[in-house]
Design an enzyme around this catalytic site. Sequence first.
Site, PDB file in Angstrom:
ATOM      1  N   ASP A  26       0.384  -1.560   0.084  1.00  0.00           N
ATOM      2  CA  ASP A  26       0.229   0.137   0.256  1.00  0.00           C
ATOM      3  C   ASP A  26       0.956   1.343  -0.213  1.00  0.00           C
ATOM      4  OD1 ASP A  26      -2.028  -2.138   0.395  1.00  0.00           O
ATOM      5  OD2 ASP A  26      -2.424  -1.578   2.136  1.00  0.00           O
ATOM      6  N   LYS A  86      -7.272  -3.707  -3.055  1.00  0.00           N
ATOM      7  CA  LYS A  86      -7.781  -4.418  -2.039  1.00  0.00           C
ATOM      8  C   LYS A  86      -8.347  -3.282  -1.391  1.00  0.00           C
ATOM      9  CE  LYS A  86      -3.731  -4.205   0.744  1.00  0.00           C
ATOM     10  NZ  LYS A  86      -4.463  -3.619   1.841  1.00  0.00           N
ATOM     11  N   CYS A 122      -2.136  -2.375   7.642  1.00  0.00           N
ATOM     12  CA  CYS A 122      -2.006  -3.367   6.499  1.00  0.00           C
ATOM     13  C   CYS A 122      -0.449  -4.326   6.600  1.00  0.00           C
ATOM     14  CB  CYS A 122      -2.136  -2.472   5.999  1.00  0.00           C
ATOM     15  SG  CYS A 122      -3.380  -1.722   5.216  1.00  0.00           S
TER      16      CYS A 122
END
Length: 187
Positions: A26, A86, A122
């Site tokens: 990310d 995602k 994450c």
Amino acid sequence: QIIMAAVANKFLNVPSIKSSILLLCDIQGKFGAHLPNIERVVCSSKFLMNCSFVLDIPVIATEQYPKAFGKTREELAKPKTMIFEKTKFSMITEDVNNKLTEIGGGKERNDVILTGIEGHICVLQTTLDLLKMGYNVHLCVDAIDSQRQIDKEIAMRRLNQSGAILTTSESVLFQLLGDAKHEKFKE
């Protein structure tokens, strides 16, 4: 005592070129704007990504809800980088898991080198998922960040206690190469 020996042996794991996969979690334009060390994360991740390309190590990146947080940073969005969108916090979505299996993840490629943001969300959830799946996870702490330093510190401590290996991007690269005589050392 046997359990402690097994945990200790896991920390002795050294990744190899043929056993490794690089995951970039990310690292996105808008998402990174709120992180104090985002440029260091991008620089260290780019270093590992470029080295991975030279060494033929697969590179997978994810984007957390890109409509809101933007796309993968331009420096990391290269043709060889496999990028998956995602909404789940962990990188281990069905698509990513399928790609891991396709490239030998969990078998011949059982070492994951992980960078990205945010360390306590994450990256943490991805690492825990990978550890449960039997991977050795090498967290490049110079290429991981959170908005608040305390969140990153506690997450890294928890993940280390859970079996992840804390390292840096340069350290892991030299472990991969193993010797200054490696044919791709100067590349």
